[in-house]
Design a protein around this motif. Structure first.
Motif, PDB file in Angstrom:
ATOM      1  N   MET A   1      21.679  77.732  35.079  1.00 50.22           N
ATOM      2  CA  MET A   1      22.473  76.515  34.945  1.00 50.22           C
ATOM      3  C   MET A   1      21.941  75.663  33.795  1.00 50.22           C
ATOM      4  N   ALA A   2      22.840  75.076  33.025  1.00 46.21           N
ATOM      5  CA  ALA A   2      22.452  74.236  31.907  1.00 46.21           C
ATOM      6  C   ALA A   2      21.793  72.947  32.406  1.00 46.21           C
ATOM      7  N   PHE A   3      21.044  72.275  31.523  1.00 46.37           N
ATOM      8  CA  PHE A   3      20.388  71.020  31.892  1.00 46.37           C
ATOM      9  C   PHE A   3      21.418  69.969  32.301  1.00 46.37           C
ATOM     10  N   LEU A   4      22.494  69.832  31.502  1.00 43.29           N
ATOM     11  CA  LEU A   4      23.623  68.968  31.856  1.00 43.29           C
ATOM     12  C   LEU A   4      24.827  69.869  32.054  1.00 43.29           C
ATOM     13  N   ASP A   5      25.306  69.937  33.289  1.00 35.85           N
ATOM     14  CA  ASP A   5      26.385  70.863  33.624  1.00 35.85           C
ATOM     15  C   ASP A   5      27.617  70.076  34.076  1.00 35.85           C
ATOM     16  N   ILE A   6      28.695  70.193  33.300  1.00 36.35           N
ATOM     17  CA  ILE A   6      29.962  69.532  33.605  1.00 36.35           C
ATOM     18  C   ILE A   6      30.934  70.613  34.054  1.00 36.35           C
ATOM     19  N   HIS A   7      31.410  70.490  35.291  1.00 36.50           N
ATOM     20  CA  HIS A   7      32.150  71.589  35.916  1.00 36.50           C
ATOM     21  C   HIS A   7      33.520  71.121  36.406  1.00 36.50           C
ATOM     22  N   HIS A   8      34.582  71.678  35.813  1.00 42.24           N
ATOM     23  CA  HIS A   8      35.971  71.410  36.225  1.00 42.24           C
ATOM     24  C   HIS A   8      36.259  69.910  36.344  1.00 42.24           C
ATOM     25  N   LEU A   9      35.824  69.145  35.368  1.00 42.00           N
ATOM     26  CA  LEU A   9      35.976  67.694  35.409  1.00 42.00           C
ATOM     27  C   LEU A   9      37.410  67.286  35.069  1.00 42.00           C
ATOM     28  N   GLU A  10      37.967  66.400  35.874  1.00 41.44           N
ATOM     29  CA  GLU A  10      39.311  65.878  35.624  1.00 41.44           C
ATOM     30  C   GLU A  10      39.312  64.372  35.868  1.00 41.44           C
ATOM     31  N   LYS A  11      40.184  63.679  35.131  1.00 42.91           N
ATOM     32  CA  LYS A  11      40.346  62.246  35.334  1.00 42.91           C
ATOM     33  C   LYS A  11      41.791  61.864  35.097  1.00 42.91           C
ATOM     34  N   SER A  12      42.370  61.173  36.083  1.00 42.69           N
ATOM     35  CA  SER A  12      43.738  60.667  35.972  1.00 42.69           C
ATOM     36  C   SER A  12      43.729  59.163  36.174  1.00 42.69           C
ATOM     37  N   PHE A  13      44.571  58.485  35.408  1.00 41.10           N
ATOM     38  CA  PHE A  13      44.841  57.067  35.611  1.00 41.10           C
ATOM     39  C   PHE A  13      46.312  56.968  36.009  1.00 41.10           C
ATOM     40  N   GLY A  14      46.550  56.800  37.312  1.00 43.05           N
ATOM     41  CA  GLY A  14      47.917  56.864  37.797  1.00 43.05           C
ATOM     42  C   GLY A  14      48.463  58.271  37.614  1.00 43.05           C
ATOM     43  N   ALA A  15      49.612  58.378  36.977  1.00 40.72           N
ATOM     44  CA  ALA A  15      50.232  59.691  36.754  1.00 40.72           C
ATOM     45  C   ALA A  15      49.720  60.361  35.484  1.00 40.72           C
ATOM     46  N   ALA A  16      48.916  59.661  34.708  1.00 38.79           N
ATOM     47  CA  ALA A  16      48.458  60.202  33.423  1.00 38.79           C
ATOM     48  C   ALA A  16      47.137  60.952  33.597  1.00 38.79           C
ATOM     49  N   ARG A  17      47.151  62.245  33.287  1.00 36.23           N
ATOM     50  CA  ARG A  17      45.921  63.051  33.310  1.00 36.23           C
ATOM     51  C   ARG A  17      45.296  62.979  31.918  1.00 36.23           C
ATOM     52  N   VAL A  18      44.177  62.274  31.804  1.00 33.24           N
ATOM     53  CA  VAL A  18      43.568  62.088  30.486  1.00 33.24           C
ATOM     54  C   VAL A  18      42.455  63.099  30.204  1.00 33.24           C
ATOM     55  N   VAL A  19      41.897  63.699  31.253  1.00 29.87           N
ATOM     56  CA  VAL A  19      40.933  64.786  31.101  1.00 29.87           C
ATOM     57  C   VAL A  19      41.351  65.910  32.039  1.00 29.87           C
ATOM     58  N   LYS A  20      41.443  67.135  31.492  1.00 26.97           N
ATOM     59  CA  LYS A  20      42.010  68.254  32.240  1.00 26.97           C
ATOM     60  C   LYS A  20      41.035  69.432  32.270  1.00 26.97           C
ATOM     61  N   ASP A  21      40.498  69.714  33.430  1.00 30.38           N
ATOM     62  CA  ASP A  21      39.651  70.892  33.664  1.00 30.38           C
ATOM     63  C   ASP A  21      38.619  71.078  32.554  1.00 30.38           C
ATOM     64  N   PHE A  22      37.784  70.076  32.384  1.00 34.93           N
ATOM     65  CA  PHE A  22      36.779  70.072  31.316  1.00 34.93           C
ATOM     66  C   PHE A  22      35.498  70.729  31.831  1.00 34.93           C
ATOM     67  N   ASN A  23      35.037  71.756  31.121  1.00 36.23           N
ATOM     68  CA  ASN A  23      33.825  72.481  31.495  1.00 36.23           C
ATOM     69  C   ASN A  23      32.891  72.560  30.291  1.00 36.23           C
ATOM     70  N   LEU A  24      31.609  72.238  30.523  1.00 37.98           N
ATOM     71  CA  LEU A  24      30.649  72.299  29.423  1.00 37.98           C
ATOM     72  C   LEU A  24      29.232  72.335  29.984  1.00 37.98           C
ATOM     73  N   GLY A  25      28.412  73.210  29.405  1.00 38.36           N
ATOM     74  CA  GLY A  25      26.985  73.234  29.717  1.00 38.36           C
ATOM     75  C   GLY A  25      26.189  72.845  28.489  1.00 38.36           C
ATOM     76  N   ILE A  26      25.282  71.866  28.626  1.00 37.89           N
ATOM     77  CA  ILE A  26      24.468  71.394  27.506  1.00 37.89           C
ATOM     78  C   ILE A  26      23.003  71.637  27.846  1.00 37.89           C
ATOM     79  N   GLU A  27      22.300  72.302  26.935  1.00 34.19           N
ATOM     80  CA  GLU A  27      20.905  72.629  27.182  1.00 34.19           C
ATOM     81  C   GLU A  27      19.994  71.428  26.915  1.00 34.19           C
ATOM     82  N   LYS A  28      18.815  71.475  27.475  1.00 32.10           N
ATOM     83  CA  LYS A  28      17.840  70.391  27.294  1.00 32.10           C
ATOM     84  C   LYS A  28      17.491  70.272  25.806  1.00 32.10           C
ATOM     85  N   GLY A  29      17.578  69.041  25.283  1.00 33.48           N
ATOM     86  CA  GLY A  29      17.249  68.792  23.899  1.00 33.48           C
ATOM     87  C   GLY A  29      18.371  69.061  22.913  1.00 33.48           C
ATOM     88  N   GLU A  30      19.538  69.468  23.406  1.00 37.77           N
ATOM     89  CA  GLU A  30      20.654  69.797  22.520  1.00 37.77           C
ATOM     90  C   GLU A  30      21.420  68.534  22.127  1.00 37.77           C
TER      91      GLU A  30
END
Length: 352
Positions: A1-30
């Protein structure tokens, strides 16, 4: 697993989906930059990592710890804002030491740490000044020192250079990268400036309409874009319409000129496709590895100082190319017939 692990992140404001299934692994010091136009979701992702927005769904883990629902002040995150956000009634030293004071550290420890930060950001003699007595670049250095003073696990930078003039931006981005490398701190940098992202980052995340269109090193993002949006957004680009004549053999047609790309292509004969080509990969005349040669005429010439940008009309389309200025050789004349050449490996077939 990465140092910072972002898994299936989503964000909606009302009906507006502003972030859609965001996935990212960031290593330590990157050092990772989020690059994209306004409204693409990059700052929203940053604010969710920092704890300033609550995800609609998904998870965020830092060094194995799930922080998705943990308050911002309990995440050990350092944040630098675009607008500095310094306390005007506090000195530079007190601004830098503010987080340490809130955390309950002793006065001697705070003085020592503040002195370290003032040295790190290159302002060792300015601890007694107030923010209004500093330039914009100096204020942003103080904001960076305040974020780093609390020894965060992750540093978040939200377009910290956008309010500064061009020369100071270049100087300060070099300082930020130096400090980040010296400390080895995991960093996310949000920007809409492609030069900042390409020059500073270990990896770049190009965002579009709430989605990570492409993740890669600056070299990969610039030279091997995988979508039309990334190709158009990052750098200057020629987009060429072509016809697919033999997908299996990688054969296409540019106007009346048949071209072999020497690789298998997706699609069927007769399909229209888009090709991407950087101006610096196109040459006037024939070059040694230029196995694709097109005839046309000079349509436009733009003198840019050390570089001359020439636009050539070929196959019913305009093709831009860059050539170095040579004081003893004038640029080509508009209307002059020319040949241009390019290597087939530099012609990128873009996804829709």
């Amino acid at each position: 697993m990465a140092f910072l692990d972002i898994h299936h992140l989503e964000k909606s404001f009302g009906a507006a989906r502003v972030v859609k299934d965001f996935n990212l692994g960031i290593e330590k010091g990157e050092f990772v930059s989020f690059l994209g136009p306004s409204g693409c979701g990059k700052t929203t992702v940053l604010r969710m990592v920092g704890g300033f927005e609550t995800p609609t769904s998904g998870s965020i883990r830092i060094d194995g710890r799930d922080v998705t629902r943990i308050a911002a002040n309990r995440r050990n995150i350092g944040m630098v804002f675009q607008a500095y956000a310094l306390f005007p009634n506090l000195t530079v030293a007190d601004n830098i030491g503010f987080g340490l004071k809130v955390a309950g550290e002793g006065k001697a420890a705070i003085r020592t740490r503040v002195a370290e930060m003032l040295e790190l950001i290159g302002l060792p003699q300015l601890g007694g000044r107030y923010p209004f007595q500093l330039s914009g670049g100096q204020q942003q250095r103080v904001a960076l020192g305040r974020a780093l003073a609390v020894r965060p696990q992750v540093l978040l930078l939200d377009e910290p250079l956008s309010a500064l003039d061009a020369k100071i931006r270049v100087s300060l981005r070099e300082e930020i990268r130096r400090i980040q490398r010296d400390l080895g701190i995991t960093t996310i940098f949000v920007t809409h400036d492609q030069e900042e992202a390409l020059s500073m980052s270990d990896r770049v995340v190009v965002m579009h309409q709430g989605v990570a269109d492409q993740v890669g090193t600056p070299f990969e993002i610039y030279n091997r874009p995988t979508t039309r949006f990334v190709a158009e957004f990052v750098g200057t680009l020629n987009l060429i319409d072509a016809e697919l004549t033999d997908a299996a053999a990688g054969r296409i047609r540019l106007g009346d000129v048949p071209v072999a790309l020497n690789r298998t292509l997706a699609g069927r004969s007769g399909d229209r496709i888009s090709l991407a080509l950087r101006p610096e990969t196109v040459a006037l005349g024939r070059k040694e590895d230029g196995n694709v040669v097109l005839s046309g005429h000079i349509a436009e010439v733009h003198f840019l100082g050390s570089v001359i940008r020439v636009r050539v009309a070929v196959a019913g389309q305009l093709l831009s190319l860059d050539t170095f200025n040579q004081p003893d050789r004038p640029p080509p004349a508009i209307g002059a017939p020319v040949e241009v050449s390019v290597s087939d490996r530099d012609l990128l077939v873009l996804a829709a």
